[in-house]
Design a protein around this motif. Structure first.
Motif, PDB file in Angstrom:
ATOM      1  N   GLN A 125      -5.687   0.270  -8.266  1.00 54.21           N
ATOM      2  CA  GLN A 125      -5.118   1.603  -8.045  1.00 54.21           C
ATOM      3  C   GLN A 125      -3.898   1.825  -8.938  1.00 54.21           C
ATOM      4  OE1 GLN A 125      -4.642   2.824  -3.815  1.00 54.21           O
ATOM      5  NE2 GLN A 125      -5.994   1.107  -3.329  1.00 54.21           N
ATOM      6  N   ILE A 126      -3.051   0.806  -9.033  1.00 56.83           N
ATOM      7  CA  ILE A 126      -1.885   0.900  -9.920  1.00 56.83           C
ATOM      8  C   ILE A 126      -2.338   1.113 -11.359  1.00 56.83           C
ATOM      9  CG2 ILE A 126       0.106  -0.346 -10.859  1.00 56.83           C
ATOM     10  CD1 ILE A 126       0.242  -1.848  -8.159  1.00 56.83           C
ATOM     11  N   LEU A 127      -3.329   0.340 -11.784  1.00 57.55           N
ATOM     12  CA  LEU A 127      -3.804   0.431 -13.162  1.00 57.55           C
ATOM     13  C   LEU A 127      -4.460   1.781 -13.441  1.00 57.55           C
ATOM     14  CD1 LEU A 127      -5.251  -3.172 -13.640  1.00 57.55           C
ATOM     15  CD2 LEU A 127      -3.128  -2.240 -14.590  1.00 57.55           C
ATOM     16  N   ASP A 128      -5.141   2.336 -12.455  1.00 57.58           N
ATOM     17  CA  ASP A 128      -5.742   3.666 -12.653  1.00 57.58           C
ATOM     18  C   ASP A 128      -4.661   4.713 -12.924  1.00 57.58           C
ATOM     19  OD1 ASP A 128      -8.305   2.718 -12.324  1.00 57.58           O
ATOM     20  OD2 ASP A 128      -8.483   3.346 -10.231  1.00 57.58           O
ATOM     21  N   VAL A 129      -3.581   4.668 -12.132  1.00 54.46           N
ATOM     22  CA  VAL A 129      -2.484   5.616 -12.346  1.00 54.46           C
ATOM     23  C   VAL A 129      -1.837   5.371 -13.704  1.00 54.46           C
ATOM     24  CG1 VAL A 129      -0.234   6.401 -11.512  1.00 54.46           C
ATOM     25  CG2 VAL A 129      -2.038   5.866  -9.874  1.00 54.46           C
ATOM     26  N   ASN A 130      -1.586   4.104 -14.020  1.00 52.94           N
ATOM     27  CA  ASN A 130      -0.945   3.779 -15.294  1.00 52.94           C
ATOM     28  C   ASN A 130      -1.796   4.193 -16.484  1.00 52.94           C
ATOM     29  OD1 ASN A 130       1.165   2.710 -13.862  1.00 52.94           O
ATOM     30  ND2 ASN A 130       0.811   0.580 -14.461  1.00 52.94           N
ATOM     31  N   THR A 131      -3.105   4.011 -16.366  1.00 49.77           N
ATOM     32  CA  THR A 131      -4.001   4.378 -17.466  1.00 49.77           C
ATOM     33  C   THR A 131      -3.930   5.875 -17.744  1.00 49.77           C
ATOM     34  OG1 THR A 131      -5.493   2.521 -17.002  1.00 49.77           O
ATOM     35  CG2 THR A 131      -6.399   4.365 -18.251  1.00 49.77           C
ATOM     36  N   GLU A 153       0.814  -1.213   0.000  1.00 49.14           N
ATOM     37  CA  GLU A 153       0.000   0.000   0.000  1.00 49.14           C
ATOM     38  C   GLU A 153       0.848   1.265   0.000  1.00 49.14           C
ATOM     39  OE1 GLU A 153      -3.207   0.299   2.736  1.00 49.14           O
ATOM     40  OE2 GLU A 153      -3.772  -1.821   2.552  1.00 49.14           O
ATOM     41  N   ALA A 154       1.911   1.258   0.763  1.00 44.76           N
ATOM     42  CA  ALA A 154       2.762   2.446   0.845  1.00 44.76           C
ATOM     43  C   ALA A 154       3.361   2.778  -0.527  1.00 44.76           C
ATOM     44  CB  ALA A 154       3.872   2.216   1.861  1.00 44.76           C
ATOM     45  N   ALA A 155       3.822   1.750  -1.229  1.00 45.32           N
ATOM     46  CA  ALA A 155       4.411   1.972  -2.557  1.00 45.32           C
ATOM     47  C   ALA A 155       3.370   2.439  -3.558  1.00 45.32           C
ATOM     48  CB  ALA A 155       5.089   0.695  -3.051  1.00 45.32           C
ATOM     49  N   VAL A 156       2.158   1.898  -3.451  1.00 43.65           N
ATOM     50  CA  VAL A 156       1.080   2.301  -4.361  1.00 43.65           C
ATOM     51  C   VAL A 156       0.723   3.774  -4.141  1.00 43.65           C
ATOM     52  CG1 VAL A 156      -1.349   1.937  -4.973  1.00 43.65           C
ATOM     53  CG2 VAL A 156       0.152  -0.026  -4.600  1.00 43.65           C
ATOM     54  N   LYS A 157       0.682   4.197  -2.886  1.00 46.28           N
ATOM     55  CA  LYS A 157       0.320   5.583  -2.586  1.00 46.28           C
ATOM     56  C   LYS A 157       1.330   6.587  -3.141  1.00 46.28           C
ATOM     57  CE  LYS A 157      -2.386   4.683   1.594  1.00 46.28           C
ATOM     58  NZ  LYS A 157      -2.468   4.836   3.076  1.00 46.28           N
ATOM     59  N   GLU A 158       2.565   6.164  -3.351  1.00 42.28           N
ATOM     60  CA  GLU A 158       3.598   7.068  -3.867  1.00 42.28           C
ATOM     61  C   GLU A 158       3.551   7.230  -5.379  1.00 42.28           C
ATOM     62  OE1 GLU A 158       7.433   5.884  -2.527  1.00 42.28           O
ATOM     63  OE2 GLU A 158       6.999   6.264  -0.404  1.00 42.28           O
ATOM     64  N   LEU A 159       2.755   6.418  -6.064  1.00 42.88           N
ATOM     65  CA  LEU A 159       2.696   6.501  -7.520  1.00 42.88           C
ATOM     66  C   LEU A 159       2.023   7.801  -7.957  1.00 42.88           C
ATOM     67  CD1 LEU A 159       1.635   2.849  -8.462  1.00 42.88           C
ATOM     68  CD2 LEU A 159       3.927   3.859  -8.539  1.00 42.88           C
ATOM     69  N   PHE A 160       2.449   8.314  -9.100  1.00 41.24           N
ATOM     70  CA  PHE A 160       1.862   9.536  -9.641  1.00 41.24           C
ATOM     71  C   PHE A 160       1.962   9.500 -11.160  1.00 41.24           C
ATOM     72  CE2 PHE A 160       6.352  10.202  -9.057  1.00 41.24           C
ATOM     73  CZ  PHE A 160       6.756  10.911 -10.173  1.00 41.24           C
ATOM     74  N   VAL A 161       1.191  10.346 -11.800  1.00 41.92           N
ATOM     75  CA  VAL A 161       1.214  10.460 -13.256  1.00 41.92           C
ATOM     76  C   VAL A 161       2.332  11.431 -13.637  1.00 41.92           C
ATOM     77  CG1 VAL A 161      -0.072  11.150 -15.313  1.00 41.92           C
ATOM     78  CG2 VAL A 161      -1.254   9.981 -13.426  1.00 41.92           C
ATOM     79  N   PRO A 162       3.390  10.952 -14.309  1.00 40.62           N
ATOM     80  CA  PRO A 162       4.500  11.849 -14.660  1.00 40.62           C
ATOM     81  C   PRO A 162       4.064  12.909 -15.660  1.00 40.62           C
ATOM     82  CG  PRO A 162       5.135   9.526 -14.864  1.00 40.62           C
ATOM     83  CD  PRO A 162       3.646   9.564 -14.716  1.00 40.62           C
ATOM     84  N   ASP A 163       4.597  14.102 -15.497  1.00 44.22           N
ATOM     85  CA  ASP A 163       4.348  15.183 -16.447  1.00 44.22           C
ATOM     86  C   ASP A 163       5.237  14.955 -17.669  1.00 44.22           C
ATOM     87  OD1 ASP A 163       4.065  17.475 -17.898  1.00 44.22           O
ATOM     88  OD2 ASP A 163       4.637  18.848 -16.278  1.00 44.22           O
ATOM     89  N   PRO A 164       4.659  14.721 -18.870  1.00 39.20           N
ATOM     90  CA  PRO A 164       5.491  14.482 -20.053  1.00 39.20           C
ATOM     91  C   PRO A 164       6.447  15.626 -20.360  1.00 39.20           C
ATOM     92  CG  PRO A 164       3.210  13.893 -20.495  1.00 39.20           C
ATOM     93  CD  PRO A 164       3.225  14.619 -19.178  1.00 39.20           C
ATOM     94  N   ALA A 165       6.117  16.837 -19.907  1.00 43.09           N
ATOM     95  CA  ALA A 165       6.984  17.995 -20.162  1.00 43.09           C
ATOM     96  C   ALA A 165       8.139  18.087 -19.179  1.00 43.09           C
ATOM     97  CB  ALA A 165       6.163  19.275 -20.106  1.00 43.09           C
TER      98      ALA A 165
END
Length: 355
Positions: free
Chosen positions: A179-185, A105-117
């Protein structure tokens, strides 16, 4: 300026063309001596992939050598999780490794959508440079790994033979996987749109490991995410349609479902007959594929014979669309001269199957 050769894009959109276009998955790669020279100059794979000048150089190498109908951006499918800070490295003989796999859970919470710029700017910079170097000769394909395929590497911490950790999470903690898939999508959608805005003429989603899932799990955890990505893509730029391609390795059980996901084209591997696929789904989407890459080891004469079989299997193009490709990436030990024979045969023999 209009493209000098837009046969690939027109085929994806099922428009009439004079012959079947061809490009090859991993066409910029280790089978080319010029690629190996550039890789040595760069110092490492990551230094090669993250340098827009080197990425441009190796992207153009196969299209300078062969009359291919499309170029594909040289990059890696793991750029997104690397930009998330997971610590990607490539170890000799071991493939990709992540220093911080996503397994709780801790690792999942740290995920974010990277800014392509920001952390992925080297990719869009490469797209801009490649487009400039191509000078409207042929289209450029942008790409990403699928949300599920990226999740496989992120959870396992690298490559895997059985995806035990992924499937354990799927059945024990499906909420974490989702949750991982939502961020990845969201990340894949943003990343592909950035490539389109930078100049990519088409985009492809590589779902390399979706076929490892059980039937219903594929629909829920892989294809649903792919459909969401496709629906969020930029569909048009400067009055021109930007086609999308979806490729799931081992897609035979889900052909009808994939064809309905919203993409313009569906890539298939060599385990299916193109003719059978057409009879199953009609001409609802363009088909891309599907020669076994191992056939390239048989030499030019056999390659020509097998290329004809693929073209004949698809049949008269009519209202459909066909882009010739391998059923997966070209092998590093392939003889470049055999590739020349393949491209020549596809261009010449396919003409009789077009109106």
């Amino acid at each position: 300026m209009p493209l000098k050769n837009d046969i690939f894009l027109r085929s994806l959109l099922k428009e009439k063309v004079p012959y079947t276009p061809i490009w090859l998955m991993r066409q910029a790669g280790r089978y080319l001596p010029e690629y190996r020279a550039t890789r040595a100059k760069a110092g490492s794979f990551m230094d090669l992939a993250m340098n827009p000048h080197y990425a441009c150089e190796v992207t153009l190498q196969p299209v300078d050598r062969y009359p291919l109908d499309a170029a594909i951006l040289f990059s890696d499918i793991l750029t997104i999780p690397d930009a998330m800070g997971l610590g990607l490295s490539f170890l000799p003989g071991e493939g990709p490794k992540f220093a911080k796999p996503v397994q709780d859970e801790a690792a999942v919470k740290e995920l974010f959508v990277p800014d392509p710029a920001d952390k992925l700017k080297y990719v869009t910079d490469a797209v801009v440079e490649i487009k400039r170097a191509l000078n409207d000769r042929i289209p450029l394909i942008g790409f990403s790994g699928s949300p599920f395929t990226l999740a496989c590497y992120m959870i396992e911490g690298g490559s895997s033979l059985n995806f035990r950790k992924v499937k354990e999470m799927l059945y024990r903690r499906p909420d974490l996987l989702k949750q991982i898939l939502d961020v990845n999508t969201a990340a894949v959608t943003s990343y592909l749109n950035a490539q389109i805005e930078a100049g990519a003429n088409a985009v492809m989603i590589f779902d390399t490991w979706g076929g490892a899932l059980a039937h219903s799990d594929y629909l829920e955890y892989s294809l649903k995410c792919i459909s969401q990505v496709v629906s969020g893509l930029i569909k048009e730029r400067d009055g021109k349609r930007i086609p999308s391609i979806v490729f799931t390795k081992g897609s035979a059980p889900w052909l009808t479902d994939i064809a309905a996901c919203g993409a313009d084209a569906m890539g298939v591997d060599w385990t299916v007959s193109l003719g059978d696929v057409r009879r199953q789904i009609g001409d609802s989407v363009c088909l891309q594929g599907n020669m076994d890459p191992s056939i390239l080891f048989a030499g030019p004469d056999e390659v020509r014979t097998q290329a004809r079989k693929v073209i004949e299997d698809f049949g008269m193009v009519g209202q459909g669309g066909h882009v010739f490709n391998l059923g997966h990436g070209i092998d590093k030990d392939t003889d470049p001269d055999t590739v020349a024979a393949l491209v020549d045969e596809v261009h010449e023999y396919s003409r009789r199957f077009h109106d």
